[in-house]
Scaffold this motif. Structure first.
Motif, PDB file in Angstrom:
ATOM      1  N   ALA A  94      -1.559  14.829 -56.300  1.00  0.00           N
ATOM      2  CA  ALA A  94      -1.767  15.006 -57.733  1.00  0.00           C
ATOM      3  C   ALA A  94      -3.255  15.075 -57.994  1.00  0.00           C
ATOM      4  O   ALA A  94      -4.035  14.389 -57.324  1.00  0.00           O
ATOM      5  CB  ALA A  94      -1.165  13.835 -58.501  1.00  0.00           C
ATOM      6  N   TRP A  95      -3.643  15.925 -58.897  1.00  0.00           N
ATOM      7  CA  TRP A  95      -5.041  16.011 -59.310  1.00  0.00           C
ATOM      8  C   TRP A  95      -5.090  15.951 -60.825  1.00  0.00           C
ATOM      9  O   TRP A  95      -4.314  16.633 -61.498  1.00  0.00           O
ATOM     10  CB  TRP A  95      -5.667  17.320 -58.826  1.00  0.00           C
ATOM     11  CG  TRP A  95      -7.044  17.571 -59.375  1.00  0.00           C
ATOM     12  CD1 TRP A  95      -8.216  17.024 -58.937  1.00  0.00           C
ATOM     13  CD2 TRP A  95      -7.398  18.446 -60.465  1.00  0.00           C
ATOM     14  NE1 TRP A  95      -9.264  17.499 -59.696  1.00  0.00           N
ATOM     15  CE2 TRP A  95      -8.798  18.365 -60.622  1.00  0.00           C
ATOM     16  CE3 TRP A  95      -6.677  19.283 -61.312  1.00  0.00           C
ATOM     17  CZ2 TRP A  95      -9.479  19.094 -61.605  1.00  0.00           C
ATOM     18  CZ3 TRP A  95      -7.340  20.004 -62.287  1.00  0.00           C
ATOM     19  CH2 TRP A  95      -8.741  19.909 -62.424  1.00  0.00           C
ATOM     20  N   LEU A 106      -7.718  15.888 -64.298  1.00  0.00           N
ATOM     21  CA  LEU A 106      -9.046  16.019 -64.919  1.00  0.00           C
ATOM     22  C   LEU A 106      -9.016  15.286 -66.245  1.00  0.00           C
ATOM     23  O   LEU A 106      -8.092  15.479 -67.047  1.00  0.00           O
ATOM     24  CB  LEU A 106      -9.377  17.490 -65.173  1.00  0.00           C
ATOM     25  CG  LEU A 106     -10.671  17.700 -65.964  1.00  0.00           C
ATOM     26  CD1 LEU A 106     -11.887  17.370 -65.116  1.00  0.00           C
ATOM     27  CD2 LEU A 106     -10.765  19.127 -66.482  1.00  0.00           C
ATOM     28  N   THR A 117     -11.565  14.605 -69.524  1.00  0.00           N
ATOM     29  CA  THR A 117     -12.859  14.759 -70.191  1.00  0.00           C
ATOM     30  C   THR A 117     -12.892  13.772 -71.344  1.00  0.00           C
ATOM     31  O   THR A 117     -11.877  13.542 -71.992  1.00  0.00           O
ATOM     32  CB  THR A 117     -13.092  16.188 -70.709  1.00  0.00           C
ATOM     33  OG1 THR A 117     -12.163  16.457 -71.764  1.00  0.00           O
ATOM     34  CG2 THR A 117     -12.900  17.227 -69.620  1.00  0.00           C
ATOM     35  N   ALA A 174      -5.469  16.463 -68.100  1.00  0.00           N
ATOM     36  CA  ALA A 174      -4.573  17.487 -67.578  1.00  0.00           C
ATOM     37  C   ALA A 174      -4.342  17.232 -66.107  1.00  0.00           C
ATOM     38  O   ALA A 174      -5.286  16.902 -65.377  1.00  0.00           O
ATOM     39  CB  ALA A 174      -5.195  18.871 -67.773  1.00  0.00           C
ATOM     40  N   LEU A 202      -6.207   3.676 -65.772  1.00  0.00           N
ATOM     41  CA  LEU A 202      -7.395   4.391 -66.243  1.00  0.00           C
ATOM     42  C   LEU A 202      -7.384   4.580 -67.759  1.00  0.00           C
ATOM     43  O   LEU A 202      -8.426   4.461 -68.408  1.00  0.00           O
ATOM     44  CB  LEU A 202      -7.518   5.760 -65.562  1.00  0.00           C
ATOM     45  CG  LEU A 202      -7.980   5.756 -64.109  1.00  0.00           C
ATOM     46  CD1 LEU A 202      -8.090   7.188 -63.613  1.00  0.00           C
ATOM     47  CD2 LEU A 202      -9.322   5.052 -63.946  1.00  0.00           C
ATOM     48  N   MET A 221     -18.430  13.649 -71.094  1.00  0.00           N
ATOM     49  CA  MET A 221     -18.395  13.222 -69.700  1.00  0.00           C
ATOM     50  C   MET A 221     -17.031  13.574 -69.102  1.00  0.00           C
ATOM     51  O   MET A 221     -16.148  14.026 -69.811  1.00  0.00           O
ATOM     52  CB  MET A 221     -18.694  11.729 -69.620  1.00  0.00           C
ATOM     53  CG  MET A 221     -20.074  11.431 -70.214  1.00  0.00           C
ATOM     54  SD  MET A 221     -20.524   9.679 -70.263  1.00  0.00           S
ATOM     55  CE  MET A 221     -19.982   9.273 -71.945  1.00  0.00           C
ATOM     56  N   ARG A 222     -16.896  13.386 -67.808  1.00  0.00           N
ATOM     57  CA  ARG A 222     -15.645  13.760 -67.171  1.00  0.00           C
ATOM     58  C   ARG A 222     -15.370  12.952 -65.911  1.00  0.00           C
ATOM     59  O   ARG A 222     -16.277  12.422 -65.288  1.00  0.00           O
ATOM     60  CB  ARG A 222     -15.642  15.244 -66.831  1.00  0.00           C
ATOM     61  CG  ARG A 222     -16.685  15.631 -65.812  1.00  0.00           C
ATOM     62  CD  ARG A 222     -17.117  17.069 -65.960  1.00  0.00           C
ATOM     63  NE  ARG A 222     -15.987  17.932 -66.045  1.00  0.00           N
ATOM     64  CZ  ARG A 222     -15.503  18.650 -65.035  1.00  0.00           C
ATOM     65  NH1 ARG A 222     -16.070  18.608 -63.864  1.00  0.00           N
ATOM     66  NH2 ARG A 222     -14.467  19.413 -65.202  1.00  0.00           N
ATOM     67  N   MET A 223     -14.124  12.919 -65.557  1.00  0.00           N
ATOM     68  CA  MET A 223     -13.699  12.241 -64.342  1.00  0.00           C
ATOM     69  C   MET A 223     -12.574  13.065 -63.732  1.00  0.00           C
ATOM     70  O   MET A 223     -11.800  13.690 -64.460  1.00  0.00           O
ATOM     71  CB  MET A 223     -13.182  10.854 -64.722  1.00  0.00           C
ATOM     72  CG  MET A 223     -12.706  10.067 -63.539  1.00  0.00           C
ATOM     73  SD  MET A 223     -12.126   8.422 -64.027  1.00  0.00           S
ATOM     74  CE  MET A 223     -11.653   7.852 -62.389  1.00  0.00           C
ATOM     75  N   GLU A 224     -12.504  13.078 -62.429  1.00  0.00           N
ATOM     76  CA  GLU A 224     -11.405  13.745 -61.722  1.00  0.00           C
ATOM     77  C   GLU A 224     -10.855  12.772 -60.704  1.00  0.00           C
ATOM     78  O   GLU A 224     -11.616  12.010 -60.119  1.00  0.00           O
ATOM     79  CB  GLU A 224     -11.928  14.907 -60.868  1.00  0.00           C
ATOM     80  CG  GLU A 224     -12.337  16.123 -61.565  1.00  0.00           C
ATOM     81  CD  GLU A 224     -12.959  17.121 -60.585  1.00  0.00           C
ATOM     82  OE1 GLU A 224     -12.403  17.348 -59.493  1.00  0.00           O
ATOM     83  OE2 GLU A 224     -14.013  17.650 -60.920  1.00  0.00           O
ATOM     84  N   PHE A 225      -9.565  12.810 -60.455  1.00  0.00           N
ATOM     85  CA  PHE A 225      -9.105  12.082 -59.281  1.00  0.00           C
ATOM     86  C   PHE A 225      -8.052  12.885 -58.562  1.00  0.00           C
ATOM     87  O   PHE A 225      -7.380  13.731 -59.151  1.00  0.00           O
ATOM     88  CB  PHE A 225      -8.601  10.666 -59.619  1.00  0.00           C
ATOM     89  CG  PHE A 225      -7.319  10.575 -60.395  1.00  0.00           C
ATOM     90  CD1 PHE A 225      -6.093  10.637 -59.758  1.00  0.00           C
ATOM     91  CD2 PHE A 225      -7.359  10.406 -61.765  1.00  0.00           C
ATOM     92  CE1 PHE A 225      -4.914  10.525 -60.486  1.00  0.00           C
ATOM     93  CE2 PHE A 225      -6.178  10.297 -62.502  1.00  0.00           C
ATOM     94  CZ  PHE A 225      -4.958  10.363 -61.871  1.00  0.00           C
ATOM     95  N   SER A 226      -7.965  12.673 -57.277  1.00  0.00           N
ATOM     96  CA  SER A 226      -6.818  13.232 -56.578  1.00  0.00           C
ATOM     97  C   SER A 226      -6.142  12.111 -55.799  1.00  0.00           C
ATOM     98  O   SER A 226      -6.782  11.192 -55.296  1.00  0.00           O
ATOM     99  CB  SER A 226      -7.160  14.438 -55.709  1.00  0.00           C
ATOM    100  OG  SER A 226      -8.179  14.179 -54.834  1.00  0.00           O
ATOM    101  N   TRP A 227      -4.853  12.185 -55.796  1.00  0.00           N
ATOM    102  CA  TRP A 227      -3.994  11.136 -55.260  1.00  0.00           C
ATOM    103  C   TRP A 227      -3.114  11.781 -54.211  1.00  0.00           C
ATOM    104  O   TRP A 227      -2.481  12.810 -54.486  1.00  0.00           O
ATOM    105  CB  TRP A 227      -3.137  10.602 -56.413  1.00  0.00           C
ATOM    106  CG  TRP A 227      -2.018   9.675 -56.023  1.00  0.00           C
ATOM    107  CD1 TRP A 227      -0.725  10.026 -55.764  1.00  0.00           C
ATOM    108  CD2 TRP A 227      -2.084   8.249 -55.911  1.00  0.00           C
ATOM    109  NE1 TRP A 227       0.008   8.898 -55.491  1.00  0.00           N
ATOM    110  CE2 TRP A 227      -0.796   7.800 -55.573  1.00  0.00           C
ATOM    111  CE3 TRP A 227      -3.107   7.319 -56.070  1.00  0.00           C
ATOM    112  CZ2 TRP A 227      -0.504   6.454 -55.381  1.00  0.00           C
ATOM    113  CZ3 TRP A 227      -2.812   5.973 -55.879  1.00  0.00           C
ATOM    114  CH2 TRP A 227      -1.528   5.554 -55.538  1.00  0.00           C
TER     115      TRP A 227
END
Ligand SMILES: NC(=O)c1ccc[n+]([C@@H]2O[C@H](COP(=O)([O-])OP(=O)(O)OC[C@H]3O[C@@H](n4cnc5c(N)ncnc54)[C@H](O)[C@@H]3O)[C@@H](O)[C@H]2O)c1
Ligand SMILES: NC(=O)c1ccc[n+]([C@@H]2O[C@H](COP(=O)([O-])OP(=O)(O)OC[C@H]3O[C@@H](n4cnc5c(N)ncnc54)[C@H](O)[C@@H]3O)[C@@H](O)[C@H]2O)c1
Ligand SMILES: NC(=O)c1ccc[n+]([C@@H]2O[C@H](COP(=O)([O-])OP(=O)(O)OC[C@H]3O[C@@H](n4cnc5c(N)ncnc54)[C@H](O)[C@@H]3O)[C@@H](O)[C@H]2O)c1
Ligand SMILES: NC(=O)c1ccc[n+]([C@@H]2O[C@H](COP(=O)([O-])OP(=O)(O)OC[C@H]3O[C@@H](n4cnc5c(N)ncnc54)[C@H](O)[C@@H]3O)[C@@H](O)[C@H]2O)c1
Ligand code: NA
Ligand code: NA
Lengths: 379, 379, 379, 379
Positions: A293-294, A296, A298, A237, A222, A307-313
């Motif tokens: 894991a999460w 964030l 920005t 973060a 990413l 803008m922003r993106m989040e992912f959780s694994w």
């Protein structure tokens, strides 16, 4: 090309999943998912076959493999079916595990460790043995003058007292036994001038550090995406919730510090600057090996738009790590066979905190890995 | 190298953000974030400067640029400060916009469109004009015998009735005017044998389709990650919530079908198989241009262990698209100047549904793009 | 019923958003969203009108309201339109703000603070003044013998040195001035035996602690859901990323400890047991007032089946807090008018860490709040 | 108070999980998690014990319980241990399952169904039998004149052809057999004037519709939270990914329409208005019974500030539904014993689309449920 894989931390989750998994794969009980050396692009006659790997190792724990496998099945790390199918192989595997020897000085301990490895090689008639550290993460370690040269180190090790952290002691012992060393943990390992000197003198290759299996793996694709699109990452973060043996150990702030460090390096290296935010690790017993894991992120785009993106694994750490242990053993054995020495920087693909000035973007690491494998075939 | 950028859909969100943004960048009001041709790795004297771009275009709408900018500021797409700073330039920009001409036959319409473009080039003294389609997505179109050859097409266009969808009509007109054509939409555009023939005869380059700005961009780095790690993706299901002009248009199932198709192609191309799940698009007026996409990925690893990942992306579509319009105009102009003709497959980096047998992994697309830019400099 | 609202921390984000917001609402510039006392179920003639509130306060900072409003607009906390519309009212508001007085002993400081409040009441002809603490979170404080009785406290305060933390000093001063006190922060405030005694003697009501605006608000409905469905929560782990003034202050581990404590209480209280996991707070300057919280909840259901839920919350802290300040001022003023004294436990709805043995499920808190408002009308 | 539970769809996932679970609970193999009637607040001597429930039912499928349990274990719905422990009880359970009878007219079918139920009651010596519909969701059904009165219906049913959808036919048969009827599905069931008339005449209670187990459950606590805080929900859009038998059935757009409808009702009912966005259902075979739902909520607060929340829910549908089947059987049996007739609106807690003018906020539904249980005890 029968190849020994000597595991430091051989009764831990990663080690046992590797051994059981290799046994199950050999018996044709599962596809080799997760093993990158089984991909067509990386398959090579230069590598020992999965079936050529023979396991042994050290551990300070004396939990039986039977009990450990039972725990891993209960935790959902090992599927019940292949685990049951290899149950009759556990005794054989266990016979090759050794307690950690103790002695007056670290020099003597290293010799005893090396002796165990050498016995293993001869007893099993192996062409070579790769030593792989998958033991618990150590607290951050600060090097001193005794670690500056091999002679200073050997002198210091000859007197009572701990001059080396365990990971480095095992590296010393591996080199003593003429074996390549792979460090899958964030511990110090070979990262001491004296040990690099020792590897060079012995003409041995080594690799590390800290297997890249979850959040950092995602970051390594990413972060380059944001860079390639000229998007400015402002905050990155993350929170890692994990239990299991490694998690329990990381509940110790000192061990955690070692780990958090290697988790953020990929950002600075691929973005060219360090965004705000840190990578937080929290021990949650109930989560076990299924780390969550999460993250964030920005970022700013055209004309400064936010803008922003989040992912959780939600990944099973041991299931992600184990096949990489098999890959690393095969690749390092082949490198040794081909006469490679010193740090195997082309294996950066596998590590959170790779040795040397190497690319941190996964695609670049992959390209280097593929070239490395092709190169081995031509040697 | 003064270069014209003729925008089809020139009063739409992407077009206006591009024009206002270029004006603001030229005035030094913002950093060129989001513009990939401003990255050191891609910067090249072969490309026209951002300051060399001159805008014009067609639209069926007659909303004033003033009103449109006001809407984009209210929606948070354009930050208030640069928008205010270029307010006095809007009239000048608007003078170069033209209504879509109408006529008895499509052939006549194409000639009138080409005439408008040609007038623009001469009036502004431009070396060349790149035509870029950023108009509304069209419904899926099925080609027939009239699209099989340029002669059949020209004959059919000479009689009343719609033989071409608008995007293809604009491509025809661009080629007639001797201009390269870029299709940033999922519409048909140049994807007809007759038009490819026309471009070849005219010695013109073209590029497309469907700008890659959000969920698909992320897919183009995550899917290769799973592939490189030999992890088997089982499900990849996504939801896109978006409003704005494009969203309203995509509320039409036929237009949506065109879009959803190009969104999943990257998975099959990079993974080598098609996972379960689809990409769902839903129009939500309140969301406006700040699209939210959510994707769930389930995957199997070592010994079949089941794992999962989720991400949500909250990006401003127009702010992501606009700088790419500037990039595409610069790159296509330079390709034209360098005598390139036919499909510019090296621009796959920018598109969800790129033309030709090209890589779909972002890193590979980047490598091709960088090589392409280096190649232009050497011509 | 003209009512004064005296804000401690009057130049902070929450305070300024409250004052500007009340001014804008009075001018009819916005709907009273976020104000629960404007809901039909809670509206009551017993409450002072929004238009009856008159503001003043103390702050140690001397930032001008103009500058602060500019910052809040830039951060997206205050929308530009209402902010601009009340610009001419800022001077008037500012005239009622006072620096924090200093003196030899805390007793003298308290008297000077009380004097400021009393001057405000007389100058503006107010029926009563409610003092509301919205100043920075203090480090955890440990009470000693001097806080056990009002006489011990007053004696200690008469000698130089800090016997009370600021929040408690302001509570003391409020009671001295005959005013109710509301603590919107997690600081000590009235939570000292000596202060409770003082309020009782003075016949004054008070309320607190720590406004419930984000993650804890969500917990106060989700945790009861799991309880009502007999689902066993195993892990509830959260991360809060926030910047802004409050965030900067919470970067201090001592202040953070005060805050984290009140964030987990709702779980034990509504579930009847404490799940694993903690609530992590991280300061990220770039995030500003738009806090992002992410929580993971794992739970067991029928026959022990493991399930999970995640949420992320992206809320503007000051915009969530400010209307509650108006609500609390109105409710506490009405309670005072109705002769209520001691802790207003029926206001638990507003707080993360409410005083007394009160329900923590939001719906139960709402029922008590509604009954409380109905009760006021009947007095 | 031995109570029969006659399941329509008795070989389906929910039914089998209920039967196996009740058997395991009776044997003390697990805690009664998920069973709300086992909470102290709802426990009552008026309810039959878990151990008093005796199961039987109809299904059109002839899959053996052994095979079905094997599938549910493989899918992770049923944990392996309790499933194995009750293996020897499956034959006994299976002996009480019946194929769906067929006949010339629906009246005859209804009589045969009623006969099967009655045989079950007498053979097992049961005080009463509650019929619970957990069969596949039917397509939306439009009522006609034949459904307006019991006499019209009975006449129509006496001639060949399908006048009732299966769910309503089973309700008719239940009433014929003097049994209360619970509809856990979104199908038509008792929602026809003729059937309400029949229940009234027979003095029987009934309950429904559509068990509330996932996304809607969460909505029923989050939507009231926004309402209680006077926050304006602008968008509430959701995606449900699910596989399993129910998912396969919902892949049919007609069945899906029935389901999506009941999923959004809670919003309008608790907020007082309908936000933008819809609830999307997608069939993904690989997901199986472990449904993943993701919802995006955007909302406005003080002065119009825009905020947002996302959640994802990863729940095992059958494990969430099965204990509610036991609850509903116990509660409905007790209501029948206490002489209650007509719609049991106090059971709204369990349903997405409850009958009658009832509260949709979970806490209010809980309060009504608790009062209902207390009321039963006093009868
Ligand atoms: N699983 C992953 O995804 C992953 C990724 C990167 C790195 N790692 C690292 O791999 C290591 C192993 O992880 P794990 O989950 O198997 O942990 P674990 O706790 O299950 O196993 C560690 C084993 O090391 C043994 N050990 C501890 N000190 C030792 C010593 N001095 N000598 C010999 N053995 C010793 C322990 O007894 C234990 O059996 C950790 O350092 C971890 O940080 C794991
Ligand atoms: N924004 C992104 O991230 C993105 C990404 C990929 C593709 N796209 C595509 O770009 C296009 C533009 O998107 P947008 O958000 O600016 O949409 P928009 O609705 O704001 O603008 C489209 C404009 O096209 C005009 N138009 C419609 N038909 C026309 C015709 N026949 N001739 C001339 N003008 C016509 C409309 O009047 C409108 O002004 C869409 O097709 C969209 O799918 C956008
Ligand atoms: N915003 C929310 O959602 C929320 C929720 C719960 C609690 N709170 C609490 O509200 C308080 C204010 O939050 P904020 O975001 O406005 O913070 P802020 O930092 O913007 O404002 C705090 C103000 O208090 C002033 N201050 C500090 N010490 C003081 C003292 N001794 N006397 C007088 N003034 C003093 C500061 O100068 C500053 O102007 C914090 O304690 C926070 O924890 C806020
Ligand atoms: N699981 C949940 O969380 C949940 C929640 C709400 C509602 N429901 C509803 O419960 C029902 C059952 O769900 P499931 O997951 O067990 O589905 P399933 O597909 O596993 O089982 C349905 C069973 O009904 C049987 N059936 C179909 N038509 C029948 C008929 N005419 N007569 C008798 N039997 C018939 C099928 O053969 C199958 O065995 C569905 O309607 C579903 O929508 C389930
Ligand atoms: Na998520
Ligand atoms: Na999320």
């Amino acid at each position: 090309m029968t190849t020994g894989v000597w595991l430091i931390g051989a009764r831990g989750s990663v080690a046992v999943t590797s051994m059981v998994g290799a046994t199950a794969l050999r018996a044709g009980l599962a596809e080799p998912l997760g093993c990158v050396t089984e991909l067509p692009e990386l398959a090579s006659p230069a590598l020992p076959g999965l079936g050529d790997l023979v396991f042994g190792g050290h551990d300070i724990s004396d939990i039986t493999l039977e009990k450990k496998v039972e725990n891993l099945v209960a935790a959902g790390v090992l599927p019940a079916r292949p685990a049951a199918a290899v149950a009759d192989k556990l005794d054989g595997l266990q016979r090759e595990l050794r307690p950690v020897p103790s002695a007056e000085t670290q020099l003597e301990v290293a010799r005893l460790v090396a002796q165990d490895i050498d016995d293993f090689r001869r007893r099993r008639g192996l062409e070579r043995v790769v030593v792989v550290n998958v033991s618990s993460t150590e607290p951050l370690f600060t090097a001193g003058p005794a670690h500056e040269s091999l002679s200073a180190l050997s002198t210091a090790m000859g007197t009572p007292g701990a001059v080396l952290p365990p990971s480095s002691l095992y590296a010393y012992a591996a080199f003593l036994a003429g074996c390549p060393f792979v460090d899958f943990t964030p511990s110090t390992g070979t990262r001491l001038r004296a040990l690099r000197e020792m590897a060079a003198e012995a003409g041995l290759p080594y690799a590390g550090h800290d297997g890249k299996t979850g959040e950092t793996l995602v970051k390594s694709v990413l972060a380059p995406m944001f860079a390639m699109r000229h998007l400015r990452v402002r905050t990155w973060a993350g929170t890692n919730l994990l239990g299991g043996g490694d998690g329990a150990n990381l509940a110790d702030p000192a061990a955690r510090a070692a780990k958090s460090g290697s988790k953020q390096r990929v950002l600075a290296e691929t973005l060219g600057y360090q965004p705000q935010g840190s990578s937080h690790i929290e021990y949650v017993d109930d989560i076990g090996d299924f780390k969550t894991a999460w993250d964030l992120i920005t970022f700013s785009g055209f004309l400064g738009t936010q803008m922003r993106m989040e992912f959780s694994w939600h990944g099973c750490d041991s299931a992600l790590a184990a096949p990489l242990i098999l890959d690393l053993a095969r690749l390092t054995a082949a490198a040794h066979a081909a006469g490679r020495t010193g740090p195997l920087t082309d294996l950066a693909f596998f590590f959170k905190d790779p040795i040397g000035e190497v690319p941190h973007a996964l695609a670049d690491q992959w390209a280097r890995l593929a070239a490395f494998v092709r190169g081995l075939a031509h040697d």
